[in-house]
Design a protein around this motif. Structure first.
Motif, PDB file in Angstrom:
ATOM      1  N   MET A  65      49.208   1.718 -29.937  1.00 38.28           N
ATOM      2  CA  MET A  65      50.095   0.686 -28.319  1.00 38.28           C
ATOM      3  C   MET A  65      49.246   1.878 -26.885  1.00 38.28           C
ATOM      4  O   MET A  65      49.928   1.140 -25.987  1.00 38.28           O
ATOM      5  CB  MET A  65      51.906   1.754 -28.462  1.00 38.28           C
ATOM      6  N   THR A  66      48.241   2.075 -27.701  1.00 39.40           N
ATOM      7  CA  THR A  66      47.355   3.051 -26.704  1.00 39.40           C
ATOM      8  C   THR A  66      45.793   3.028 -26.644  1.00 39.40           C
ATOM      9  O   THR A  66      45.107   2.852 -25.762  1.00 39.40           O
ATOM     10  CB  THR A  66      47.375   4.873 -26.605  1.00 39.40           C
ATOM     11  N   ALA A  67      45.143   2.244 -27.634  1.00 37.74           N
ATOM     12  CA  ALA A  67      44.637   1.702 -27.723  1.00 37.74           C
ATOM     13  C   ALA A  67      44.085   0.204 -28.558  1.00 37.74           C
ATOM     14  O   ALA A  67      44.202   0.766 -29.697  1.00 37.74           O
ATOM     15  CB  ALA A  67      43.065   2.355 -28.128  1.00 37.74           C
ATOM     16  N   ALA A  68      43.005  -0.104 -28.793  1.00 35.69           N
ATOM     17  CA  ALA A  68      42.929  -1.499 -29.613  1.00 35.69           C
ATOM     18  C   ALA A  68      42.542  -0.787 -31.077  1.00 35.69           C
ATOM     19  O   ALA A  68      41.925  -0.159 -30.601  1.00 35.69           O
ATOM     20  CB  ALA A  68      41.719  -2.442 -29.155  1.00 35.69           C
ATOM     21  N   GLU A  69      43.672  -0.890 -32.232  1.00 37.98           N
ATOM     22  CA  GLU A  69      42.745  -0.628 -33.329  1.00 37.98           C
ATOM     23  C   GLU A  69      43.114  -2.027 -34.805  1.00 37.98           C
ATOM     24  O   GLU A  69      44.119  -2.717 -34.243  1.00 37.98           O
ATOM     25  CB  GLU A  69      44.443   0.175 -33.929  1.00 37.98           C
ATOM     26  N   HIS A  71      40.785  -3.537 -37.761  1.00 41.80           N
ATOM     27  CA  HIS A  71      39.982  -4.791 -37.826  1.00 41.80           C
ATOM     28  C   HIS A  71      40.229  -5.737 -39.057  1.00 41.80           C
ATOM     29  O   HIS A  71      39.122  -6.615 -39.198  1.00 41.80           O
ATOM     30  CB  HIS A  71      38.428  -3.954 -38.530  1.00 41.80           C
ATOM     31  N   GLY A  72      41.245  -5.605 -39.261  1.00 38.49           N
ATOM     32  CA  GLY A  72      41.644  -6.777 -41.353  1.00 38.49           C
ATOM     33  C   GLY A  72      42.628  -7.692 -40.113  1.00 38.49           C
ATOM     34  O   GLY A  72      42.325  -7.893 -39.392  1.00 38.49           O
ATOM     35  N   ASP A  73      43.610  -8.201 -41.518  1.00 32.96           N
ATOM     36  CA  ASP A  73      44.351  -9.084 -40.976  1.00 32.96           C
ATOM     37  C   ASP A  73      45.722  -9.033 -40.135  1.00 32.96           C
ATOM     38  O   ASP A  73      46.193  -9.192 -39.222  1.00 32.96           O
ATOM     39  CB  ASP A  73      45.187  -9.338 -42.107  1.00 32.96           C
ATOM     40  N   VAL A  74      45.713  -7.195 -39.628  1.00 30.12           N
ATOM     41  CA  VAL A  74      46.396  -6.900 -38.298  1.00 30.12           C
ATOM     42  C   VAL A  74      45.693  -6.116 -37.672  1.00 30.12           C
ATOM     43  O   VAL A  74      45.530  -4.790 -38.197  1.00 30.12           O
ATOM     44  CB  VAL A  74      48.202  -5.967 -38.747  1.00 30.12           C
ATOM     45  N   ARG A  75      45.703  -6.624 -36.278  1.00 30.75           N
ATOM     46  CA  ARG A  75      45.425  -5.659 -34.701  1.00 30.75           C
ATOM     47  C   ARG A  75      46.481  -5.377 -33.928  1.00 30.75           C
ATOM     48  O   ARG A  75      47.803  -6.253 -33.861  1.00 30.75           O
ATOM     49  CB  ARG A  75      44.523  -6.326 -34.780  1.00 30.75           C
ATOM     50  N   VAL A  76      46.024  -4.545 -32.843  1.00 30.57           N
ATOM     51  CA  VAL A  76      47.223  -4.128 -32.363  1.00 30.57           C
ATOM     52  C   VAL A  76      46.975  -3.459 -31.574  1.00 30.57           C
ATOM     53  O   VAL A  76      45.483  -2.705 -31.603  1.00 30.57           O
ATOM     54  CB  VAL A  76      48.640  -3.114 -32.914  1.00 30.57           C
ATOM     55  N   ARG A  77      46.904  -4.199 -30.131  1.00 35.36           N
ATOM     56  CA  ARG A  77      46.638  -3.517 -28.716  1.00 35.36           C
ATOM     57  C   ARG A  77      47.632  -3.323 -27.773  1.00 35.36           C
ATOM     58  O   ARG A  77      48.271  -3.859 -27.015  1.00 35.36           O
ATOM     59  CB  ARG A  77      44.978  -4.134 -27.990  1.00 35.36           C
ATOM     60  N   PRO A  78      47.468  -2.759 -26.781  1.00 33.34           N
ATOM     61  CA  PRO A  78      48.549  -2.315 -25.929  1.00 33.34           C
ATOM     62  C   PRO A  78      48.017  -3.751 -24.890  1.00 33.34           C
ATOM     63  O   PRO A  78      46.447  -4.372 -24.462  1.00 33.34           O
ATOM     64  CB  PRO A  78      47.834  -1.509 -25.101  1.00 33.34           C
ATOM     65  N   TYR A  79      48.753  -3.159 -23.898  1.00 31.88           N
ATOM     66  CA  TYR A  79      48.879  -5.572 -23.043  1.00 31.88           C
ATOM     67  C   TYR A  79      49.505  -5.048 -21.779  1.00 31.88           C
ATOM     68  O   TYR A  79      50.885  -5.407 -21.463  1.00 31.88           O
ATOM     69  CB  TYR A  79      49.119  -6.705 -23.721  1.00 31.88           C
ATOM     70  N   GLY A  80      48.678  -4.876 -20.692  1.00 33.54           N
ATOM     71  CA  GLY A  80      49.324  -4.335 -19.859  1.00 33.54           C
ATOM     72  C   GLY A  80      50.473  -3.004 -18.961  1.00 33.54           C
ATOM     73  O   GLY A  80      50.106  -2.142 -20.086  1.00 33.54           O
ATOM     74  N   TYR A  81      51.556  -3.182 -18.635  1.00 31.46           N
ATOM     75  CA  TYR A  81      52.132  -2.224 -18.466  1.00 31.46           C
ATOM     76  C   TYR A  81      53.371  -1.186 -19.608  1.00 31.46           C
ATOM     77  O   TYR A  81      52.491  -0.622 -20.461  1.00 31.46           O
ATOM     78  CB  TYR A  81      53.311  -2.055 -17.185  1.00 31.46           C
ATOM     79  N   ASP A  82      54.066  -2.526 -20.330  1.00 30.26           N
ATOM     80  CA  ASP A  82      54.696  -2.132 -21.080  1.00 30.26           C
ATOM     81  C   ASP A  82      54.589  -3.327 -22.647  1.00 30.26           C
ATOM     82  O   ASP A  82      56.277  -4.155 -22.905  1.00 30.26           O
ATOM     83  CB  ASP A  82      56.526  -2.446 -20.786  1.00 30.26           C
ATOM     84  N   ARG A  83      53.374  -3.891 -22.529  1.00 29.37           N
ATOM     85  CA  ARG A  83      53.819  -4.749 -23.882  1.00 29.37           C
ATOM     86  C   ARG A  83      52.709  -4.055 -24.605  1.00 29.37           C
ATOM     87  O   ARG A  83      52.106  -3.831 -24.241  1.00 29.37           O
ATOM     88  CB  ARG A  83      53.200  -5.865 -23.579  1.00 29.37           C
TER      89      ARG A  83
END
Length: 138
Positions: A65-69, A71-83
């Motif tokens: 939610m604060t930085a791209a994380e 490297h495998g099947d699931v990746r998460v990253r912030p996008y804009g103000y509230d996404r």
């Protein structure tokens, strides 16, 4: 006290078309599996026409939610103000969804009330799990 938290969220599927349709999804946390979060998409929202469930770490969701994380099947990253963007990679292809960060924060806060971050190991009954594993091996 309940051992499970379930929270519906509205996910927006990122597609080639400019319109991003909303799809329902459910976040699930169970103190019996304290390191994991599950995100389930119902059958009508999937290409296969069956419920699809992805399991990944609570830590990945929080960090992404604060930085791209990831490297495998699931990746998460912030996008804009509230996404927050969640990417699910499978042999059949990649699904990219946007979820409101506020919904994810509320979910993570509820999981932290149930099992504080850093104390997940206290929820594990390794003796019982080992006994079940040995019983199944016989």
């Amino acid at each position: 006290m309940s051992t499970v938290i379930e929270q519906p969220v509205e996910a927006r599927l990122v597609a080639a078309a400019p319109r991003m349709p909303s799809i329902p999804a459910t976040l699930h946390y169970d103190r019996r599996d304290p390191f994991a979060v599950r995100m389930t998409f119902p059958a009508p929202a999937t290409l296969e026409g069956v419920d699809v469930c992805w399991t990944f770490s609570r830590e990945l969701l929080a960090a992404g939610m604060t930085a791209a994380e990831g490297h495998g099947d699931v990746r998460v990253r912030p996008y804009g103000y509230d996404r927050t963007v969640l990417e699910f990679h499978a042999p059949e292809g990649t699904a990219v969804v946007h979820v409101r960060s506020g919904e994810l924060r509320r979910f993570l806060e509820a999981t932290a009330e149930l099992v504080p971050v850093g104390l997940e190991h206290l929820q594990l009954d390794l003796d019982q799990q080992l006994a079940e594993l040995m019983r199944d091996a016989c």
